[in-house]
Motif scaffolding. Structure first.
Motif, PDB file in Angstrom:
ATOM      1  N   LYS A   1      41.434  31.431  46.081  1.00  0.00           N
ATOM      2  CA  LYS A   1      41.310  32.822  45.659  1.00  0.00           C
ATOM      3  C   LYS A   1      40.688  32.899  44.264  1.00  0.00           C
ATOM      4  O   LYS A   1      40.775  31.970  43.470  1.00  0.00           O
ATOM      5  CB  LYS A   1      42.683  33.499  45.666  1.00  0.00           C
ATOM      6  N   ILE A   2      40.058  34.021  43.999  1.00  0.00           N
ATOM      7  CA  ILE A   2      39.406  34.218  42.714  1.00  0.00           C
ATOM      8  C   ILE A   2      40.455  34.531  41.645  1.00  0.00           C
ATOM      9  O   ILE A   2      41.199  35.516  41.758  1.00  0.00           O
ATOM     10  CB  ILE A   2      38.379  35.363  42.790  1.00  0.00           C
ATOM     11  N   ASN A   3      40.540  33.662  40.645  1.00  0.00           N
ATOM     12  CA  ASN A   3      41.386  33.894  39.476  1.00  0.00           C
ATOM     13  C   ASN A   3      40.825  33.090  38.311  1.00  0.00           C
ATOM     14  O   ASN A   3      39.823  32.382  38.456  1.00  0.00           O
ATOM     15  CB  ASN A   3      42.856  33.541  39.759  1.00  0.00           C
ATOM     16  N   VAL A   4      41.447  33.192  37.173  1.00  0.00           N
ATOM     17  CA  VAL A   4      40.931  32.553  35.958  1.00  0.00           C
ATOM     18  C   VAL A   4      40.848  31.043  36.118  1.00  0.00           C
ATOM     19  O   VAL A   4      39.846  30.409  35.724  1.00  0.00           O
ATOM     20  CB  VAL A   4      41.806  32.912  34.741  1.00  0.00           C
ATOM     21  N   TRP A   5      41.876  30.428  36.693  1.00  0.00           N
ATOM     22  CA  TRP A   5      41.901  28.973  36.829  1.00  0.00           C
ATOM     23  C   TRP A   5      40.831  28.488  37.800  1.00  0.00           C
ATOM     24  O   TRP A   5      40.173  27.466  37.537  1.00  0.00           O
ATOM     25  CB  TRP A   5      43.282  28.503  37.275  1.00  0.00           C
ATOM     26  N   VAL A   6      40.640  29.215  38.878  1.00  0.00           N
ATOM     27  CA  VAL A   6      39.604  28.832  39.848  1.00  0.00           C
ATOM     28  C   VAL A   6      38.218  29.008  39.236  1.00  0.00           C
ATOM     29  O   VAL A   6      37.311  28.215  39.485  1.00  0.00           O
ATOM     30  CB  VAL A   6      39.741  29.639  41.155  1.00  0.00           C
ATOM     31  N   PHE A   7      38.078  30.041  38.390  1.00  0.00           N
ATOM     32  CA  PHE A   7      36.800  30.212  37.689  1.00  0.00           C
ATOM     33  C   PHE A   7      36.540  29.034  36.759  1.00  0.00           C
ATOM     34  O   PHE A   7      35.422  28.502  36.690  1.00  0.00           O
ATOM     35  CB  PHE A   7      36.782  31.514  36.900  1.00  0.00           C
TER      36      PHE A   7
END
Length: 258
Positions: free
Chosen positions: A78-84
């Protein structure tokens, strides 16, 4: 609404980059650095315009290819800060190898040649990019998409990577102390554009220089680089610069490096 915001942000970024180019021209003139030459700069600007048009032209292909690959992802992150953050670092790692292979594999060098063809180093050189390079992007980032990184974040990370590299193409910034060898810097990137024997095939990192450290391709700037490819001046004709690599590749005449 989102398109309007993107357009507005794109306009602001363009004006900022244009302002920096103007400031660099003034710096060069006032300090007699001669980092700009009229015909070379005009070629850079025409190539830049063509590259922007190519991004629009190939957008559908890129989007369709990345969307198709996303169906086969091993995970669905899912798109979140850590994945970014993971996406950004992963893109930089993949970019390092893509960039390195672009100097080693003749077919990829045909695309990359135009970027190393200038005999100067200034901010306008940063977007001296091949108009057909957008065709390669989905293949470059495909491992990340198949692992499950959201293609939206991969695309944004790739764009930010290229934007960061704009600031590396200058002689106005000297060495930056302790960050040399950690982050890509103007000094490190000047080495990359040098055709000096000790500078060939060095400093491929886009944002981080740690990949070059890890894989033994890091070279600090020790002498002033001689810019361009080893065979010297090619042309100031944008069409020649963009397509010369392909012409030489199919003619089997590609015996130079940059």
């Amino acid at each position: 609404m989102q398109n309007d915001i993107r357009t507005e942000m794109g306009g602001i970024v363009f004006l900022l980059l244009l302002l920096l180019v103007i400031l660099e021209v003034i710096w060069s003139w006032r300090n007699d650095k001669k980092v700009y030459e009229t015909k070379d700069t005009i070629a850079n600007l025409v190539i830049f315009a063509g590259f922007q048009l190519s991004k629009v032209f190939f957008f559908g292909f890129q989007y369709a290819a990345l969307s198709y690959l996303a169906q086969f992802a091993l995970f669905q992150l899912k798109i979140n800060v850590w994945v970014f953050l993971i996406s950004f670092i992963a893109v930089d790692f993949v970019y390092y190898w893509y960039h390195r292979f672009s100097h080693k594999i003749k077919f990829l060098w045909a695309f990359h040649l135009v970027h190393h063809s200038s005999l100067f180093m200034n901010l306008t050189v940063s977007y001296r990019l091949n108009w057909l390079s957008a065709l390669l992007t989905p293949f470059v980032v495909s491992p990340l998409i198949l692992l499950g990184l959201p293609f939206e974040l991969v695309a944004v990370s790739f764009g930010l990577n290229l934007l960061y590299q704009f600031f590396l193409h200058t002689e106005a910034v000297d060495k930056l102390g302790f960050i040399e060898g950690i982050f890509a810097t103007p000094s490190a990137h000047r080495v990359h554009h040098g055709s000096n024997e000790d500078y060939l095939d060095k400093n491929f990192g886009g944002v981080l220089m740690i990949w070059d450290r890890m894989f033994s391709t890091y070279q600090p700037e020790t002498i002033k680089p001689t810019y361009g490819i080893t065979s010297g001046f090619i042309s100031n004709n944008p069409l020649v610069l963009v397509f010369k690599g392909f012409y030489d590749y199919f003619k089997g005449k590609m015996d130079y490096k940059g």
